[in-house]
Design a protein around this motif. Structure first.
Motif, PDB file in Angstrom:
ATOM      1  N   PHE A 505       9.350  -9.711  49.305  1.00 41.90           N
ATOM      2  CA  PHE A 505       8.781 -10.967  49.772  1.00 41.90           C
ATOM      3  C   PHE A 505       8.669 -11.954  48.619  1.00 41.90           C
ATOM      4  O   PHE A 505       8.425 -11.564  47.471  1.00 41.90           O
ATOM      5  CB  PHE A 505       7.383 -10.745  50.364  1.00 41.90           C
ATOM      6  CG  PHE A 505       7.358  -9.766  51.502  1.00 41.90           C
ATOM      7  CD1 PHE A 505       7.563 -10.198  52.798  1.00 41.90           C
ATOM      8  CD2 PHE A 505       7.147  -8.408  51.278  1.00 41.90           C
ATOM      9  CE1 PHE A 505       7.547  -9.300  53.859  1.00 41.90           C
ATOM     10  CE2 PHE A 505       7.133  -7.502  52.330  1.00 41.90           C
ATOM     11  CZ  PHE A 505       7.335  -7.949  53.621  1.00 41.90           C
ATOM     12  N   ALA A 506       8.842 -13.226  48.955  1.00 43.71           N
ATOM     13  CA  ALA A 506       8.598 -14.311  48.008  1.00 43.71           C
ATOM     14  C   ALA A 506       7.255 -14.938  48.356  1.00 43.71           C
ATOM     15  O   ALA A 506       7.049 -15.405  49.484  1.00 43.71           O
ATOM     16  CB  ALA A 506       9.709 -15.342  48.094  1.00 43.71           C
ATOM     17  N   VAL A 507       6.350 -14.939  47.373  1.00 42.59           N
ATOM     18  CA  VAL A 507       4.998 -15.469  47.588  1.00 42.59           C
ATOM     19  C   VAL A 507       4.719 -16.514  46.521  1.00 42.59           C
ATOM     20  O   VAL A 507       4.954 -16.263  45.330  1.00 42.59           O
ATOM     21  CB  VAL A 507       3.946 -14.345  47.515  1.00 42.59           C
ATOM     22  CG1 VAL A 507       2.549 -14.907  47.715  1.00 42.59           C
ATOM     23  CG2 VAL A 507       4.250 -13.254  48.536  1.00 42.59           C
ATOM     24  N   THR A 508       4.240 -17.679  46.934  1.00 48.73           N
ATOM     25  CA  THR A 508       3.872 -18.683  45.935  1.00 48.73           C
ATOM     26  C   THR A 508       2.600 -18.236  45.230  1.00 48.73           C
ATOM     27  O   THR A 508       1.649 -17.743  45.854  1.00 48.73           O
ATOM     28  CB  THR A 508       3.650 -20.045  46.599  1.00 48.73           C
ATOM     29  OG1 THR A 508       2.646 -19.922  47.604  1.00 48.73           O
ATOM     30  CG2 THR A 508       4.940 -20.562  47.214  1.00 48.73           C
ATOM     31  N   ALA A 509       2.595 -18.412  43.919  1.00 48.35           N
ATOM     32  CA  ALA A 509       1.471 -17.922  43.134  1.00 48.35           C
ATOM     33  C   ALA A 509       0.175 -18.662  43.438  1.00 48.35           C
ATOM     34  O   ALA A 509      -0.920 -18.123  43.206  1.00 48.35           O
ATOM     35  CB  ALA A 509       1.801 -18.014  41.644  1.00 48.35           C
ATOM     36  N   ASP A 510       0.261 -19.893  43.963  1.00 52.98           N
ATOM     37  CA  ASP A 510      -0.960 -20.652  44.258  1.00 52.98           C
ATOM     38  C   ASP A 510      -1.434 -20.468  45.700  1.00 52.98           C
ATOM     39  O   ASP A 510      -2.304 -21.191  46.179  1.00 52.98           O
ATOM     40  CB  ASP A 510      -0.756 -22.136  43.956  1.00 52.98           C
ATOM     41  CG  ASP A 510       0.373 -22.755  44.774  1.00 52.98           C
ATOM     42  OD1 ASP A 510       1.014 -22.020  45.554  1.00 52.98           O
ATOM     43  OD2 ASP A 510       0.627 -23.960  44.602  1.00 52.98           O
ATOM     44  N   HIS A 511      -0.876 -19.487  46.396  1.00 46.91           N
ATOM     45  CA  HIS A 511      -1.314 -19.215  47.764  1.00 46.91           C
ATOM     46  C   HIS A 511      -2.790 -18.810  47.743  1.00 46.91           C
ATOM     47  O   HIS A 511      -3.228 -18.057  46.856  1.00 46.91           O
ATOM     48  CB  HIS A 511      -0.473 -18.089  48.375  1.00 46.91           C
ATOM     49  CG  HIS A 511      -0.646 -17.908  49.845  1.00 46.91           C
ATOM     50  ND1 HIS A 511      -1.777 -17.342  50.399  1.00 46.91           N
ATOM     51  CD2 HIS A 511       0.173 -18.213  50.892  1.00 46.91           C
ATOM     52  CE1 HIS A 511      -1.662 -17.298  51.703  1.00 46.91           C
ATOM     53  NE2 HIS A 511      -0.478 -17.836  52.034  1.00 46.91           N
ATOM     54  N   PRO A 512      -3.578 -19.267  48.723  1.00 40.57           N
ATOM     55  CA  PRO A 512      -5.010 -18.926  48.734  1.00 40.57           C
ATOM     56  C   PRO A 512      -5.284 -17.428  48.781  1.00 40.57           C
ATOM     57  O   PRO A 512      -6.352 -16.970  48.344  1.00 40.57           O
ATOM     58  CB  PRO A 512      -5.514 -19.613  50.012  1.00 40.57           C
ATOM     59  CG  PRO A 512      -4.538 -20.702  50.268  1.00 40.57           C
ATOM     60  CD  PRO A 512      -3.220 -20.213  49.791  1.00 40.57           C
ATOM     61  N   GLY A 513      -4.316 -16.660  49.273  1.00 41.56           N
ATOM     62  CA  GLY A 513      -4.510 -15.218  49.356  1.00 41.56           C
ATOM     63  C   GLY A 513      -4.095 -14.468  48.105  1.00 41.56           C
ATOM     64  O   GLY A 513      -4.076 -13.230  48.111  1.00 41.56           O
ATOM     65  N   VAL A 514      -3.777 -15.168  47.042  1.00 37.16           N
ATOM     66  CA  VAL A 514      -3.391 -14.535  45.774  1.00 37.16           C
ATOM     67  C   VAL A 514      -4.525 -14.709  44.769  1.00 37.16           C
ATOM     68  O   VAL A 514      -4.971 -15.834  44.506  1.00 37.16           O
ATOM     69  CB  VAL A 514      -2.086 -15.143  45.215  1.00 37.16           C
ATOM     70  CG1 VAL A 514      -1.771 -14.563  43.836  1.00 37.16           C
ATOM     71  CG2 VAL A 514      -0.927 -14.897  46.166  1.00 37.16           C
ATOM     72  N   ARG A 515      -4.995 -13.606  44.222  1.00 33.58           N
ATOM     73  CA  ARG A 515      -6.063 -13.671  43.230  1.00 33.58           C
ATOM     74  C   ARG A 515      -5.579 -12.975  41.941  1.00 33.58           C
ATOM     75  O   ARG A 515      -5.051 -11.864  41.991  1.00 33.58           O
ATOM     76  CB  ARG A 515      -7.325 -12.983  43.749  1.00 33.58           C
ATOM     77  CG  ARG A 515      -8.538 -13.176  42.821  1.00 33.58           C
ATOM     78  CD  ARG A 515      -9.836 -12.628  43.419  1.00 33.58           C
ATOM     79  NE  ARG A 515      -9.852 -11.169  43.455  1.00 33.58           N
ATOM     80  CZ  ARG A 515      -9.720 -10.447  44.540  1.00 33.58           C
ATOM     81  NH1 ARG A 515      -9.501 -11.044  45.718  1.00 33.58           N
ATOM     82  NH2 ARG A 515      -9.765  -9.139  44.484  1.00 33.58           N
ATOM     83  N   VAL A 516      -5.804 -13.650  40.815  1.00 35.02           N
ATOM     84  CA  VAL A 516      -5.313 -13.158  39.527  1.00 35.02           C
ATOM     85  C   VAL A 516      -6.482 -12.864  38.602  1.00 35.02           C
ATOM     86  O   VAL A 516      -7.377 -13.697  38.431  1.00 35.02           O
ATOM     87  CB  VAL A 516      -4.366 -14.187  38.865  1.00 35.02           C
ATOM     88  CG1 VAL A 516      -3.885 -13.667  37.508  1.00 35.02           C
ATOM     89  CG2 VAL A 516      -3.184 -14.486  39.768  1.00 35.02           C
ATOM     90  N   THR A 517      -6.456 -11.661  38.014  1.00 38.42           N
ATOM     91  CA  THR A 517      -7.428 -11.293  36.988  1.00 38.42           C
ATOM     92  C   THR A 517      -6.699 -11.208  35.664  1.00 38.42           C
ATOM     93  O   THR A 517      -5.870 -10.304  35.454  1.00 38.42           O
ATOM     94  CB  THR A 517      -8.078  -9.942  37.302  1.00 38.42           C
ATOM     95  OG1 THR A 517      -8.687  -9.998  38.589  1.00 38.42           O
ATOM     96  CG2 THR A 517      -9.129  -9.592  36.254  1.00 38.42           C
ATOM     97  N   PRO A 518      -6.943 -12.148  34.756  1.00 33.78           N
ATOM     98  CA  PRO A 518      -6.167 -12.192  33.510  1.00 33.78           C
ATOM     99  C   PRO A 518      -6.367 -10.935  32.656  1.00 33.78           C
ATOM    100  O   PRO A 518      -7.449 -10.345  32.608  1.00 33.78           O
ATOM    101  CB  PRO A 518      -6.703 -13.438  32.793  1.00 33.78           C
ATOM    102  CG  PRO A 518      -7.324 -14.253  33.873  1.00 33.78           C
ATOM    103  CD  PRO A 518      -7.885 -13.258  34.852  1.00 33.78           C
ATOM    104  N   GLY A 519      -5.317 -10.556  31.965  1.00 35.48           N
ATOM    105  CA  GLY A 519      -5.355  -9.468  30.992  1.00 35.48           C
ATOM    106  C   GLY A 519      -4.293  -9.704  29.935  1.00 35.48           C
ATOM    107  O   GLY A 519      -3.562 -10.698  29.983  1.00 35.48           O
ATOM    108  N   ARG A 520      -4.191  -8.816  28.991  1.00 32.70           N
ATOM    109  CA  ARG A 520      -3.199  -8.976  27.926  1.00 32.70           C
ATOM    110  C   ARG A 520      -2.853  -7.610  27.349  1.00 32.70           C
ATOM    111  O   ARG A 520      -3.589  -6.626  27.532  1.00 32.70           O
ATOM    112  CB  ARG A 520      -3.722  -9.892  26.825  1.00 32.70           C
ATOM    113  CG  ARG A 520      -4.996  -9.388  26.165  1.00 32.70           C
ATOM    114  CD  ARG A 520      -5.460 -10.295  25.066  1.00 32.70           C
ATOM    115  NE  ARG A 520      -6.677  -9.793  24.430  1.00 32.70           N
ATOM    116  CZ  ARG A 520      -7.122 -10.195  23.241  1.00 32.70           C
ATOM    117  NH1 ARG A 520      -6.460 -11.137  22.582  1.00 32.70           N
ATOM    118  NH2 ARG A 520      -8.214  -9.678  22.727  1.00 32.70           N
ATOM    119  N   ASN A 521      -1.747  -7.539  26.632  1.00 33.79           N
ATOM    120  CA  ASN A 521      -1.377  -6.317  25.928  1.00 33.79           C
ATOM    121  C   ASN A 521      -1.730  -6.445  24.455  1.00 33.79           C
ATOM    122  O   ASN A 521      -2.358  -7.432  24.033  1.00 33.79           O
ATOM    123  CB  ASN A 521       0.103  -5.986  26.142  1.00 33.79           C
ATOM    124  CG  ASN A 521       1.042  -7.033  25.539  1.00 33.79           C
ATOM    125  OD1 ASN A 521       0.632  -7.921  24.784  1.00 33.79           O
ATOM    126  ND2 ASN A 521       2.324  -6.932  25.876  1.00 33.79           N
TER     127      ASN A 521
END
Length: 704
Positions: A505-521
């Motif tokens: 599936f192609a999902v736009t990252a700014d979709h209201p149903g997308v939640r991002v929790t930042p992290g790093r390596n």
């Protein structure tokens, strides 16, 4: 049979070996090329033209390639066949006579070697010299039209069986002890030659002490030019070091271990890592053979093969011992007996043909002399664009617009789909450049997504894209739901390519149903957790995209490329540091421990690059697994060695070393850990048994 028929040649060698083995004419043994001696078997090979295979036809050879010879030798070695009678003459003496011998010497000896009628032993080592060949004390003084040879050699394998000896001796003196050395061909039946047996750890007699008491050597039996022996012998040692006998001495034990574990899954990781190492070493031997065919002298690569190969074949003993949990038994058949053979032979692996310490000195000196290679235009382009841009990313670096404008984000995507064309190998070269310069950009992620958009016949994603895979996301109740951990560059992406089972599936990252929790390596690169809960629409489906496993393999391959680039720079920083910084009035490289560490770093980086090249050469996902295992091993060793040799300078961010090492520590465990890929390789190959493993290892069947 043409020179390209390597597959047919391989089949013929297997047929002969199988006929002799099935007829109980030999038993497979470890270290067969040194210990298993049978003149009849050697003559059977000679009858088929397989001794002196690469030599001109006028000297009894077949004028075939070094890769053809590799096919013959590796088939014999993996079977543990009795090849010791002709091995030294075929591998080392014949090529030396061909290169340095007079026309008379060539005409006299080469056809006899090729016929299996003349055998040679090597008279190099002496009791007080060890590995220091330049200190030999055996002398030859002029005597009429010849020489009188006086002195002694030790650990001379099969001197009691050989018709002739190659002898390195001193015929002159000079200010440099490397001057005045000469190579002679000596008839072992000549008056004054005495052979005394030496029994080895296995209780076998192949070693000898040889004493020469005024032995007359005809003047025309000088190999090359009197006094030029040092130059000649160092080149000849590359013939000795560059073959698979430095890798396959314990292969019969490894094969027996694989067969014993074919129905077990608990040994997959250990055997998978071993098979990755073997594949890398075999790939390096294939490369060396190709360079010899091209008229090159791959001395450095041959030293690396011998160093890492002897380490591997000794490690096979411990792998078998651990995996099989078996006691070595010198009187047993099967793995227990082969283990006993391997353990008792192993102390000699890292000594013969040059000790490990000597080899690593050669490797370290080669690394110190050579400026880092430039190479192809794509490498030069990446260096021009990326140089000086390394560092920790803060958001999306401004360099992104530059690489996008250059078309990098469409490399390996067909032009007909809006991409820049090229291949995955071209993309890997760009990603390798990112690793080489410590630059963090979402290039691999964006292109991997774009490749699937193109495959689905859709327009390419606008801006940054990333791929979300894993088992945490599924379609339930008409909604795409779940969480994926540590996904690269989600916060910077406009488009997410999300895999849920067999669907894409192609999902736009700014979709209201997308939640991002930042992290790093560890390298401060974005590695974010993403949760999706969006209704599925027909417009989201990407029909025709490759399966998730294919995309994961491509991502892993690009990670291997990035690791290889970071390895190269870590080694280069270290090379510069140890050649310019002084301690106690000497460059650091002058200290043996420093040179040994640099050599290991250099060798493992070369092996990692060889495995990457093999993975890029074809669509085999198991080659990707092997590359990931070897780049992961190298990352650990190189990062550790680089910091050890940099000392306190390397543990701060004032020195750029950290831009490479923090990435090595991060990337070796991304897109599948080293252990994961070792298990993957073992699970795929071990059930095939040793025959299936060998077929996979040797799938190059042409000289091209």
């Amino acid at each position: 049979m043409t020179d390209d028929d390597l597959g047919e040649l391989r089949r013929q060698v297997r047929d002969l070996v199988g006929e002799w083995r099935d007829g109980d004419r030999f038993r497979p043994v470890c270290d067969a090329w040194l210990r298993s001696y049978d003149t009849e078997f050697s003559r059977a090979l000679a009858d088929r033209g397989w001794i002196g295979l690469t030599w001109p036809r006028e000297y009894g050879g077949q004028a075939r390639s070094n890769r053809a010879r590799l096919v013959v030798t590796e088939e014999l070695l993996r079977a543990g066949a009795p090849v010791a009678a002709h091995w030294i003459a075929d591998r080392q003496i014949g090529p030396a006579v061909l290169r340095y011998g007079s026309p008379a010497l060539r005409e006299r000896y080469l056809p006899l070697i090729a016929a299996g009628a003349v055998t040679f032993c090597l008279g190099m080592s002496e009791t007080e010299s060890g590995s220091d060949l330049a200190s030999v004390r055996t002398t030859a003084r002029p005597d009429g039209d010849g020489w009188l040879l006086t002195g002694g050699k030790i650990w001379t394998s099969h001197a009691h069986r050989s018709t002739h000896a190659y002898v390195l001796c001193r015929t002159g003196t000079g200010g440099d002890r490397h001057e005045g050395l000469t190579e002679l061909i000596v008839d072992m039946s000549a008056p004054g030659v005495t052979v005394r047996p030496i029994v080895d750890l296995r209780g076998e007699h192949h070693f000898n002490e040889v004493v020469f008491d005024d032995v007359h050597v005809p003047g025309d039996h000088v190999l090359g030019t009197a006094g030029n022996g040092w130059t000649q012998v160092t080149e000849q040692l590359s013939f000795e070091r560059g073959g698979m006998e430095r890798v396959l001495s314990t292969y019969p034990l490894l094969a027996a271990t694989v067969d014993a574990c074919a129905d077990r899954r608990d040994a997959d990781a250990a055997l998978g890592e071993a098979l990755a190492r073997l594949a890398g070493l075999r790939g390096l031997a294939w490369r060396i053979a190709g360079e010899l065919d091209a008229g090159q002298a791959p001395v450095h690569a041959a030293a690396v093969l011998k160093d890492l190969g002897t380490e591997f074949e000794a490690d096979v003993n411990e792998i078998a011992r651990t995996v099989l949990d078996v006691e070595p038994d010198p009187d047993a058949d099967g793995p227990a007996g082969l283990l006993a053979q391997g353990l008792l032979a192993a102390p000699g692996f890292s000594i013969r043909g040059g000790t490990t310490e000597v080899l690593r000195t050669i490797i370290a000196k080669g690394a110190a002399r050579s400026p880092r290679r430039g190479g192809d235009e794509l490498r030069e382009l990446t260096d021009d664009v990326l140089g000086g841009h390394g560092g920790d990313p803060e958001g999306l670096p401004t360099l992104w617009s530059t690489v996008h404008g250059l078309g990098w984000t469409g490399v390996s995507v067909p032009e007909s789909a809006g991409g820049s064309g090229g291949t995955l190998t071209d993309l890997a070269a760009l990603v390798r450049g990112l690793g080489r310069h410590g630059v963090s950009l979402p290039l691999a992620e964006t292109v991997l997504a774009a490749r699937q958009f193109a495959a689905a016949g859709r327009g390419l994603p606008d801006g940054v894209a990333t791929v979300v895979t894993g088992d945490g996301i599924a379609v339930t109740g008409g909604r795409l739901r779940g969480t994926a951990a540590r996904v690269p560059w989600v916060a910077a992406a406009r488009t997410l390519l999300v895999y849920a089972g067999d669907e894409t599936f192609a999902v736009t990252a700014d979709h209201p149903g997308v939640r991002v929790t930042p992290g790093r390596n560890l390298a401060a690169e974005p590695r974010d957790d993403v949760t999706v809960d969006v209704p599925v629409t027909d417009g989201m489906r990407l029909t025709g995209a490759a399966p998730a496993g294919t995309v994961r393999a491509e991502a892993a391959l690009l990670t291997a490329a990035a690791l290889t680039g970071a390895l190269e720079t870590a080694v280069e920083h270290t090379r510069q540091h140890v050649t310019t910084r002084e301690q106690f009035g000497r460059p650091l490289l002058a200290f043996q421990a420093v040179g040994q560490t640099l050599a290991r770093m250099t060798a493992h980086t070369l092996l990692a690059g060889t495995a990457l090249d093999a993975a890029l050469a074809g669509p085999d996902p198991l080659r990707v697994a092997a590359a990931r295992v070897l780049t992961g091993r190298a990352a650990t060793l190189v990062a550790r060695g680089a910091h050890q040799l940099h000392g306190a300078m390397g543990v701060t961010r004032e020195h750029p070393l950290h831009l490479s090492t923090r990435r090595l520590w991060s990337w070796r465990d991304e897109n599948g850990t080293q252990q994961f890929w070792a298990r993957t390789l073992g699970a795929a190959l071990v059930p095939r048994g040793s025959a299936g493993v060998w077929s996979w290892l040797t799938d190059e069947e042409t000289d091209s």
